[in-house]
Design a protein around this motif. Structure first.
Motif, short mmCIF file in Angstrom:
data_model
loop_
_atom_site.label_atom_id
_atom_site.label_comp_id
_atom_site.label_asym_id
_atom_site.label_seq_id
_atom_site.Cartn_x
_atom_site.Cartn_y
_atom_site.Cartn_z
N THR A 281 46.07 49.89 34.39
CA THR A 281 46.41 51.03 35.24
C THR A 281 45.43 51.16 36.40
OG1 THR A 281 47.38 52.23 33.38
CG2 THR A 281 46.75 53.53 35.31
N GLU A 282 44.12 51.09 36.08
CA GLU A 282 43.11 51.22 37.13
C GLU A 282 43.11 50.02 38.07
OE1 GLU A 282 43.02 54.33 35.12
OE2 GLU A 282 42.39 52.60 33.90
N GLN A 283 43.36 48.84 37.52
CA GLN A 283 43.45 47.66 38.39
C GLN A 283 44.61 47.82 39.38
OE1 GLN A 283 43.40 43.71 36.58
NE2 GLN A 283 44.88 43.02 38.10
N HIS A 284 45.73 48.31 38.89
CA HIS A 284 46.89 48.54 39.74
C HIS A 284 46.57 49.57 40.82
CE1 HIS A 284 51.47 49.55 40.04
NE2 HIS A 284 51.07 48.76 41.00
N ASP A 285 45.88 50.65 40.43
CA ASP A 285 45.52 51.68 41.39
C ASP A 285 44.59 51.13 42.48
OD1 ASP A 285 47.02 53.50 40.02
OD2 ASP A 285 45.33 54.39 38.93
N LEU A 286 43.61 50.34 42.07
CA LEU A 286 42.69 49.76 43.05
C LEU A 286 43.41 48.76 43.95
CD1 LEU A 286 39.55 49.19 40.78
CD2 LEU A 286 39.81 50.88 42.62
N GLY A 287 44.37 48.04 43.40
CA GLY A 287 45.16 47.13 44.22
C GLY A 287 45.97 47.88 45.26
N LYS A 288 46.53 49.03 44.88
CA LYS A 288 47.27 49.86 45.85
C LYS A 288 46.34 50.40 46.93
CE LYS A 288 49.16 52.46 42.64
NZ LYS A 288 49.96 53.54 41.99
N LEU A 289 45.12 50.74 46.54
CA LEU A 289 44.15 51.22 47.52
C LEU A 289 43.77 50.11 48.49
CD1 LEU A 289 42.63 53.80 48.24
CD2 LEU A 289 40.77 53.03 46.75
N ALA A 290 43.62 48.89 47.97
CA ALA A 290 43.34 47.75 48.85
C ALA A 290 44.50 47.50 49.81
CB ALA A 290 43.07 46.50 48.00
N PHE A 291 45.71 47.68 49.33
CA PHE A 291 46.89 47.54 50.19
C PHE A 291 46.86 48.59 51.30
CE2 PHE A 291 51.42 48.70 50.96
CZ PHE A 291 51.82 47.51 51.55
N ALA A 292 46.49 49.82 50.96
CA ALA A 292 46.42 50.89 51.96
C ALA A 292 45.39 50.57 53.04
CB ALA A 292 46.09 52.22 51.29
N PHE A 293 44.23 50.04 52.63
CA PHE A 293 43.20 49.70 53.62
C PHE A 293 43.64 48.51 54.47
CE2 PHE A 293 40.45 52.62 51.51
CZ PHE A 293 39.47 52.93 52.44
N THR A 294 44.39 47.60 53.89
CA THR A 294 44.92 46.49 54.68
C THR A 294 45.86 47.00 55.76
OG1 THR A 294 44.74 45.00 52.77
CG2 THR A 294 46.18 44.30 54.58
N MET A 295 46.76 47.91 55.39
CA MET A 295 47.69 48.47 56.37
C MET A 295 46.95 49.25 57.45
SD MET A 295 51.14 49.76 54.43
CE MET A 295 50.29 51.06 53.52
#
Length: 442
Positions: A281-295
């Protein structure tokens, strides 16, 4: 939670709460990684020294060293920013990432030492440090060493961009960062050792204390960090002006820190205590945060380019012209593809964000992409490289590969050392208890 392949994990593997691991210290593997980082530092430092024996190599060593130092500064500053934001927002994503972030911030002293050669030899990099008053800039203009526009801009920015002012500004920035980093790390240990830990009174006391520190510190950090990167990076081109330069660096810091933080957690998830605490769950959340910073990274960079392109003002467009012509289009294309397109497309996938084996490679890719972006930002500021990549004619430019790797590997050695000094899990934090809950993701 058992991680046999470190790939995709079954979210339904546990139906009840887990218990806190008995061992909270870093595994011995961290010391092994630290030794490897030192070997990489030594090898690439020796290779970099070779460039000092050629005129072209000497010309690029300090530039490439600046690139390595600023990359390390981005790790430290980005980690500090994430810590402050997490103290304000709360959340499990920050609880599992806190100790790696704190370890990054505790390498701050190393970054200060790394900046000293840049400050002592600033005349070799910055026009405003070489010619410090109107008379000197006029003489440089007459000698053909500055254009008329460069002369006028250097004179108009003299209050901010002169050797004494630059040193004072740097001291202020470092003093503030050092104070906040010291307090955050000190209080983090004190919170874990609080005799009343685990009670609502203890939680509230430390929550209020960290929020009071993080609130004003976040604003001050953004302002001071913007000043710092203007002085030491943007001013490499005395003519260039940008109202979002600081924001771009701030987002780039988050981009790099998330990549390194996720990579650290996944590699540590083979061992306790992260093996138990780092849920999918936390890995998925951090991945989504990385996606947000990429955008956000894409948005800020492209929006700035689009505004300047639409305005079509020669003084502003020249900065991009220097980075497109003469072979630089290849580097720009690599930057766009590696830094933005690849992470953006891959992080769209939910399954990819939940796969540990795949995220290892993506995070390493993102860190490498930061090197390409920093190279594109720094090297074209110099007259011998503007609109002229000159790879074949100048092997000295290869120091942009060896020197930054040596500098960042040295920083990594100290980061891993700091990571091994403290427990990897913050105990007296309500978010930590939530990490022990069963997975609910589907």
């Amino acid at each position: 939670m058992a991680h046999s392949d470190h790939g995709h994990h079954d979210a339904h593997g546990h139906h009840g709460p887990r218990t806190m691991p008995t061992v909270l210290t870093a595994p011995e593997a961290v010391l092994v990684w630290q030794k490897r980082a030192m070997i990489v530092t030594a090898v690439f430092a020796v290779i970099s020294v070779v460039f000092a024996f050629t005129a072209e190599g000497r010309q690029h060593l300090l530039r490439s060293y600046l690139m390595g130092v600023m990359t390390c500064f981005n790790f430290v500053g980005g980690a500090l920013a994430f810590l402050l934001v997490q103290y304000l927002s709360g959340g499990k994503w920050g609880a599992i990432l806190r100790r790696p972030l704190e370890a990054m911030t505790r390498t701050f002293g190393l970054v200060v030492v790394m900046m000293l050669p840049v400050m002592f030899r600033m005349k070799e990099l910055y026009q405003w440090a070489r010619w410090t008053d109107p008379q000197q800039t006029w003489q440089a203009y007459k000698a053909g060493l500055m254009t008329q526009e460069e002369m006028l801009m250097a004179n108009s920015k003299h209050a901010m961009l002169n050797p004494i002012s630059a040193i004072i500004q740097t001291v202020v920035v470092f003093a503030f960062m050092g104070l906040v980093i010291s307090l955050a790390n000190k209080w983090s240990l004190q919170r874990d050792a609080d005799p009343s830990g685990g009670t609502s009174a203890s939680y509230n006391k430390w929550r209020v204390r960290f929020e009071n520190l993080a609130g004003p510190s976040t604003l001050i950090y953004v302002i001071l960090m913007t000043d710092f990167v203007i002085v030491w990076v943007k001013s490499l081109d005395i003519e260039w002006s940008s109202s979002v330069y600081g924001a771009q660096f701030l987002v780039a810091q988050g981009y790099a820190v998330l990549a390194l933080g996720i990579l650290t957690l996944i590699l540590l998830s083979k061992y306790e205590p992260i093996k138990t605490m780092f849920r999918t769950t936390e890995q998925h959340d951090l991945g989504k945060l990385a996606f947000a910073f990429t955008m956000l990274n894409i948005y800020l960079t492209f929006a700035e380019f689009l505004i300047i392109y639409s305005g079509n003002v020669p003084d502003e467009a020249e900065w991009y012209i220097h980075r497109i012509h003469g072979g630089w289009w290849v580097v720009l294309s690599l930057d766009v593809i590696c830094h933005w397109v690849v992470p953006f497309c891959i992080l769209l996938s939910r399954d990819f964000k939940r796969s540990r084996s795949k995220m290892i490679w993506l995070c390493a890719w993102m860190i490498g992409a930061r090197f390409i972006d920093m190279f594109w930002l720094i090297e074209p500021n110099f007259k011998d490289a503007q609109g002229n990549l000159h790879l074949a004619a100048n092997t000295g430019i290869l120091s942009y590969v060896t020197m930054p790797i040596a500098v960042v590997a040295c920083w990594m050695y100290f980061y891993l050392g700091q990571l091994a000094k403290r427990p990897l899990i913050a105990i007296n934090d309500p978010d930590t208890e939530e990490l022990l809950e069963p997975e609910h993701a589907h």
